[in-house]
Structures are given as C-alpha cells and as structure tokens.
Design a protein around this motif. Structure first.
Motif, PDB file in Angstrom:
ATOM      1  N   HIS A  17      -2.157 -23.665  -8.945  1.00  5.97           N
ATOM      2  CA  HIS A  17      -1.266 -23.654  -7.787  1.00  5.97           C
ATOM      3  C   HIS A  17      -2.003 -24.112  -6.528  1.00  5.97           C
ATOM      4  CE1 HIS A  17       1.230 -21.069 -10.346  1.00  5.97           C
ATOM      5  NE2 HIS A  17       0.178 -20.295 -10.503  1.00  5.97           N
ATOM      6  N   PRO A  18      -1.423 -25.037  -5.765  1.00  6.45           N
ATOM      7  CA  PRO A  18      -2.041 -25.401  -4.485  1.00  6.45           C
ATOM      8  C   PRO A  18      -1.858 -24.267  -3.476  1.00  6.45           C
ATOM      9  CG  PRO A  18       0.045 -26.560  -4.772  1.00  6.45           C
ATOM     10  CD  PRO A  18      -0.225 -25.827  -6.051  1.00  6.45           C
ATOM     11  N   ALA A  19      -2.726 -24.203  -2.486  1.00 11.17           N
ATOM     12  CA  ALA A  19      -2.679 -23.135  -1.483  1.00 11.17           C
ATOM     13  C   ALA A  19      -1.321 -23.077  -0.778  1.00 11.17           C
ATOM     14  CB  ALA A  19      -3.807 -23.308  -0.463  1.00 11.17           C
ATOM     15  N   GLU A  20      -0.671 -24.214  -0.584  1.00 10.60           N
ATOM     16  CA  GLU A  20       0.627 -24.246   0.105  1.00 10.60           C
ATOM     17  C   GLU A  20       1.708 -23.524  -0.680  1.00 10.60           C
ATOM     18  OE1 GLU A  20      -1.077 -27.201  -0.741  1.00 10.60           O
ATOM     19  OE2 GLU A  20      -2.143 -27.110   1.161  1.00 10.60           O
ATOM     20  N   GLN A  21       1.518 -23.391  -1.994  1.00  7.57           N
ATOM     21  CA  GLN A  21       2.514 -22.754  -2.859  1.00  7.57           C
ATOM     22  C   GLN A  21       2.297 -21.237  -2.957  1.00  7.57           C
ATOM     23  OE1 GLN A  21       2.318 -23.669  -7.133  1.00  7.57           O
ATOM     24  NE2 GLN A  21       4.402 -24.482  -6.966  1.00  7.57           N
ATOM     25  N   LEU A  22       1.216 -20.748  -2.346  1.00  9.39           N
ATOM     26  CA  LEU A  22       0.844 -19.335  -2.452  1.00  9.39           C
ATOM     27  C   LEU A  22       1.163 -18.555  -1.191  1.00  9.39           C
ATOM     28  CD1 LEU A  22      -2.745 -19.688  -3.918  1.00  9.39           C
ATOM     29  CD2 LEU A  22      -0.705 -19.017  -5.160  1.00  9.39           C
ATOM     30  N   THR A  23       1.499 -17.297  -1.388  1.00  9.39           N
ATOM     31  CA  THR A  23       1.556 -16.339  -0.290  1.00  9.39           C
ATOM     32  C   THR A  23       0.661 -15.176  -0.663  1.00  9.39           C
ATOM     33  OG1 THR A  23       3.794 -16.910   0.409  1.00  9.39           O
ATOM     34  CG2 THR A  23       2.998 -14.727   1.017  1.00  9.39           C
ATOM     35  N   PHE A  24      -0.280 -14.865   0.211  1.00 10.96           N
ATOM     36  CA  PHE A  24      -1.084 -13.658   0.044  1.00 10.96           C
ATOM     37  C   PHE A  24      -0.294 -12.512   0.663  1.00 10.96           C
ATOM     38  CE2 PHE A  24      -4.360 -16.828  -0.424  1.00 10.96           C
ATOM     39  CZ  PHE A  24      -5.238 -16.270  -1.331  1.00 10.96           C
ATOM     40  N   LEU A  25      -0.012 -11.488  -0.121  1.00 11.42           N
ATOM     41  CA  LEU A  25       0.675 -10.288   0.349  1.00 11.42           C
ATOM     42  C   LEU A  25      -0.380  -9.191   0.450  1.00 11.42           C
ATOM     43  CD1 LEU A  25       3.388  -8.908   1.043  1.00 11.42           C
ATOM     44  CD2 LEU A  25       3.545  -8.295  -1.381  1.00 11.42           C
ATOM     45  N   CYS A  26      -0.857  -8.956   1.660  1.00 11.37           N
ATOM     46  CA  CYS A  26      -1.974  -8.042   1.907  1.00 11.37           C
ATOM     47  C   CYS A  26      -1.420  -6.705   2.393  1.00 11.37           C
ATOM     48  CB  CYS A  26      -2.931  -8.665   2.913  1.00 11.37           C
ATOM     49  SG  CYS A  26      -3.601 -10.244   2.334  1.00 11.37           S
ATOM     50  N   ILE A  27      -1.436  -5.722   1.518  1.00 12.89           N
ATOM     51  CA  ILE A  27      -0.742  -4.464   1.736  1.00 12.89           C
ATOM     52  C   ILE A  27      -1.686  -3.422   2.343  1.00 12.89           C
ATOM     53  CG2 ILE A  27       0.530  -2.613   0.564  1.00 12.89           C
ATOM     54  CD1 ILE A  27       1.076  -4.825  -1.659  1.00 12.89           C
ATOM     55  N   GLY A  28      -1.182  -2.698   3.334  1.00 14.76           N
ATOM     56  CA  GLY A  28      -1.961  -1.624   3.934  1.00 14.76           C
ATOM     57  C   GLY A  28      -1.621  -1.454   5.401  1.00 14.76           C
ATOM     58  N   THR A  29      -2.319  -0.531   6.028  1.00 15.38           N
ATOM     59  CA  THR A  29      -2.086  -0.227   7.436  1.00 15.38           C
ATOM     60  C   THR A  29      -3.402  -0.141   8.183  1.00 15.38           C
ATOM     61  OG1 THR A  29      -1.133   1.370   8.982  1.00 15.38           O
ATOM     62  CG2 THR A  29      -2.043   2.267   6.951  1.00 15.38           C
ATOM     63  N   ASP A  30      -3.360  -0.454   9.459  1.00 13.90           N
ATOM     64  CA  ASP A  30      -4.571  -0.335  10.271  1.00 13.90           C
ATOM     65  C   ASP A  30      -4.745   1.084  10.807  1.00 13.90           C
ATOM     66  OD1 ASP A  30      -2.445  -0.416  12.027  1.00 13.90           O
ATOM     67  OD2 ASP A  30      -3.423  -1.742  13.456  1.00 13.90           O
ATOM     68  N   ARG A  31      -3.880   2.011  10.382  1.00 19.66           N
ATOM     69  CA  ARG A  31      -3.964   3.393  10.851  1.00 19.66           C
ATOM     70  C   ARG A  31      -4.781   4.292   9.922  1.00 19.66           C
ATOM     71  NH1 ARG A  31       1.874   3.934  10.797  1.00 19.66           N
ATOM     72  NH2 ARG A  31       2.288   1.771  11.272  1.00 19.66           N
ATOM     73  N   SER A  32      -5.389   3.711   8.915  1.00 18.17           N
ATOM     74  CA  SER A  32      -6.212   4.452   7.947  1.00 18.17           C
ATOM     75  C   SER A  32      -7.368   3.538   7.549  1.00 18.17           C
ATOM     76  CB  SER A  32      -5.359   4.815   6.730  1.00 18.17           C
ATOM     77  OG  SER A  32      -6.159   5.234   5.664  1.00 18.17           O
ATOM     78  N   THR A  33      -8.595   4.007   7.676  1.00 18.34           N
ATOM     79  CA  THR A  33      -9.719   3.100   7.416  1.00 18.34           C
ATOM     80  C   THR A  33      -9.682   2.540   5.998  1.00 18.34           C
ATOM     81  OG1 THR A  33     -11.193   4.950   6.916  1.00 18.34           O
ATOM     82  CG2 THR A  33     -11.269   4.049   9.152  1.00 18.34           C
ATOM     83  N   GLY A  34      -9.451   3.371   5.005  1.00 19.72           N
ATOM     84  CA  GLY A  34      -9.432   2.886   3.629  1.00 19.72           C
ATOM     85  C   GLY A  34      -8.293   1.930   3.367  1.00 19.72           C
ATOM     86  N   ASP A  35      -7.140   2.210   3.952  1.00 14.42           N
ATOM     87  CA  ASP A  35      -5.961   1.401   3.721  1.00 14.42           C
ATOM     88  C   ASP A  35      -5.924   0.160   4.608  1.00 14.42           C
ATOM     89  OD1 ASP A  35      -3.754   1.129   2.048  1.00 14.42           O
ATOM     90  OD2 ASP A  35      -2.384   1.982   3.521  1.00 14.42           O
ATOM     91  N   ALA A  36      -6.909  -0.023   5.471  1.00 20.84           N
ATOM     92  CA  ALA A  36      -6.954  -1.192   6.343  1.00 20.84           C
ATOM     93  C   ALA A  36      -7.451  -2.437   5.610  1.00 20.84           C
ATOM     94  CB  ALA A  36      -7.839  -0.911   7.561  1.00 20.84           C
TER      95      ALA A  36
END
Length: 162
Positions: A17-36
């Motif tokens: 897959h070319p990069a244009e065909q991809l979506t990175f879905l980066c899950i988490g919150t900046d309100r928790s160090t581990g989940d950031a």
C-alpha cells in the motif's frame, strides 16, 4: 518484536500500500502519560510527512471520540491502528504488530470496537490490578521513546526521511 523489527513490519505494509492509501489511527489521550503514546506517535508521523493521521496531541483520538473519528476516515483507506497497552514484565518496551484489527482499551477493561487492517500495540508498562493507575504513572520518557521509535520505523519502512 523490538524496535528494530518495526521497520520490517512497515516495509511489508509499504510493499502492498502506498502511504497515500493509509491512515494511521493513533489511539490515546494526552491526559495520561501511558496512554499518550497514540497522540505522541500521531504528531511525530505528521512531522515525517505522512498525509493521513488521526489522533495527535492537538486532536487526540480517545475512548470518548473513537467511533466518531473512525467515521471521519475516508472509505477505502487502509488503517494502521496504534495504541499503548500493558503486558507482562518480560514484554515491557516491546511491540505486538499484526495484520489484523486492534482492540483498543482492552487492558483497562473497556469494550470498544476492533479497528484497523493492521495493528501495533506498544507495551508501555506492566499489567497490574489497577490498570488506569498504572497508565497514569507510566514514565513519560519511556512513552516518548517508544512513540519516536514507531514513527521513525514507519518513515524508514515507507522510504521517508528517518
């Protein structure tokens, strides 16, 4: 896998897959160090030039908005889901990567829909009886290093500056 194996994982995806065909879905919150991990990774991926990233420090993709954010991804995009997780002590600092959906928030007991064509889970801390507390007290340095490793490996795998 360790950080060195990440570039191979991304090279395999790039071969299909070319990069244009991809979506990175980066899950988490900046309100928790581990989940950031997710928003830190997403922000770094944008810096490397990836065109489609959902979940960054300014606009996190977390449990409260995950379903809405998934619906915003254009039809036909290949999704690489990235999330932090807890694991056994021997796996700390390693990654689980697969050509299958990721189950977000599983380590903290939430039931969210499985997402992605590919998944990358980063073991940012050790399983404990109190997973929310563990994620809140995960060392930020470890999370930043792991987010950088993921973004750098993705850039290398796709032939971007890295």
């Amino acid at each position: 896998m360790d950080a060195d194996g990440l570039a191979s994982f991304f090279r395999e995806i790039a071969a299909l897959h070319p990069a244009e065909q991809l979506t990175f879905l980066c899950i988490g919150t900046d309100r928790s160090t581990g989940d950031a991990l997710g928003p830190l990774t997403g922000s770094r991926l944008l810096e490397y030039g990836f065109p489609h990233v959902t979940g960054t420090l300014p606009a996190p993709c977390d449990a409260d908005n995950l379903i809405r954010r998934i619906a915003e991804i254009p039809e036909g995009q290949i999704i690489i889901a990235v999330d932090a997780c807890l694991g056994p002590p021997a796996a700390l600092g390693y990654y689980f990567a697969a050509a299958e959906p990721l189950r977000p928030a599983q380590s903290v007991g939430l039931l969210l829909p499985a997402v992605g064509n590919y998944s990358l889970a980063a073991i940012v801390d050790v399983n404990s009886p109190r997973p929310y507390r563990t994620l809140q007290t995960t060392p930020l340095h470890r999370v930043i290093v792991m987010a950088d490793q993921i973004a750098r490996a993705a850039a290398q795998g796709f032939g971007l500056t890295g």
